[in-house]
Design a protein around this motif. Structure first.
Motif, mmCIF file in Angstrom:
data_model
loop_
_atom_site.group_PDB
_atom_site.id
_atom_site.type_symbol
_atom_site.label_atom_id
_atom_site.label_comp_id
_atom_site.label_asym_id
_atom_site.label_seq_id
_atom_site.Cartn_x
_atom_site.Cartn_y
_atom_site.Cartn_z
ATOM 1 N N LEU A 21 0.849 -1.188 0.000
ATOM 2 C CA LEU A 21 0.000 0.000 0.000
ATOM 3 C C LEU A 21 0.883 1.235 0.000
ATOM 4 N N PHE A 22 0.867 1.958 -1.108
ATOM 5 C CA PHE A 22 1.642 3.188 -1.201
ATOM 6 C C PHE A 22 0.936 4.280 -0.415
ATOM 7 N N VAL A 23 1.713 5.191 0.154
ATOM 8 C CA VAL A 23 1.156 6.184 1.073
ATOM 9 C C VAL A 23 0.123 7.076 0.393
ATOM 10 N N ASP A 24 0.305 7.389 -0.886
ATOM 11 C CA ASP A 24 -0.681 8.220 -1.583
ATOM 12 C C ASP A 24 -2.038 7.526 -1.652
ATOM 13 N N ASN A 25 -2.013 6.211 -1.871
ATOM 14 C CA ASN A 25 -3.267 5.458 -1.905
ATOM 15 C C ASN A 25 -3.918 5.405 -0.527
ATOM 16 N N LEU A 26 -3.095 5.295 0.509
ATOM 17 C CA LEU A 26 -3.629 5.285 1.871
ATOM 18 C C LEU A 26 -4.326 6.602 2.190
ATOM 19 N N ILE A 27 -3.689 7.706 1.841
ATOM 20 C CA ILE A 27 -4.285 9.018 2.109
ATOM 21 C C ILE A 27 -5.587 9.186 1.332
ATOM 22 N N LEU A 28 -5.589 8.736 0.075
ATOM 23 C CA LEU A 28 -6.815 8.805 -0.719
ATOM 24 C C LEU A 28 -7.940 8.028 -0.049
ATOM 25 N N ALA A 29 -7.625 6.824 0.443
ATOM 26 C CA ALA A 29 -8.643 5.999 1.095
ATOM 27 C C ALA A 29 -9.164 6.669 2.363
#
Length: 206
Positions: A21-29
């Motif tokens: 899980l890349f951090v950008d995807n985590l923030i988006l979620a």
């Protein structure tokens, strides 16, 4: 710990894979989930879609079938779709750490530190301090190795001179190769000598 040479074992089986899980995807979620908690969305009829829900989030590329958790629920309920793929995320991560490595000192292992620091202190004590406590044993060791006090003192002075010369050279070289850490390279090379200088020379060749 691995950089210092203290991590002498590998954690986990190298055949086991897991989701990334890349951090950008985590923030988006997280943003989408927080929006899913709003109760003023007309289509939700005062029932926040994300309230009390748990979602699996990943980069969308299964790297181990038995360990892969689908993000389909998150996609259907809060509209989550990964912005960054696993391949792109890994490339960005590697690039980040490469840039960070260039901005920091390359340090030898803890064994090099122990060898140099303890060795120089022991040599100084055995060469110049009076026979008090452990100094007696250090002097006896020095005499066993170097056979005379004169040779012991000469070895210490030559080693100190070599460390100073290497530190000055490291400082000048770092001014060209790694100017932001020139002072750090000076002091590290002063303490460790060639153990530190060879790392700077390696960086200069790359």
């Amino acid at each position: 710990m691995a950089k210092l040479g203290l991590l002498l074992f590998r954690i986990g089986d190298q055949t086991v894979k897991s989701d990334w899980l890349f951090v950008d995807n985590l923030i988006l979620a997280l943003i989408l989930a927080s929006m899913g908690l709003l109760d003023d969305i007309p289509s939700q009829a005062k029932r926040p879609v994300a309230a009390g829900q748990a979602y699996f989030i990943s980069d969308g590329s299964p790297v181990g079938v038995t360990h892969y958790f689908s993000y389909l629920k998150a996609k259907q309920e809060i509209g989550y779709v990964p912005m960054v793929s696993s391949r792109e995320g890994m490339a960005l991560t590697i690039s980040y750490w490469q840039q960070r490595k260039k901005a920091t000192l390359d340090g030898p292992t803890i064994f090099a530190w122990l060898f140099c620091v303890i060795g120089m202190i022991s040599l100084f004590c055995g060469a110049f301090l009076p026979d008090i406590g452990i100094v007696f044993f250090l002097r006896a060791t020095c005499l066993f190795v170097f056979r005379s006090m004169l040779v012991t003192r000469l070895v210490f002075l030559l080693a100190t001179t070599a460390h100073i010369a290497e530190a000055i050279y490291a400082w000048h070289l770092a001014q060209r190769v790694d100017p932001s850490n020139a002072i750090g390279w000076f002091w590290q090379t002063f303490a460790l000598g060639m153990f530190s200088l060879r790392l700077l020379l390696k960086r200069a060749r790359t």
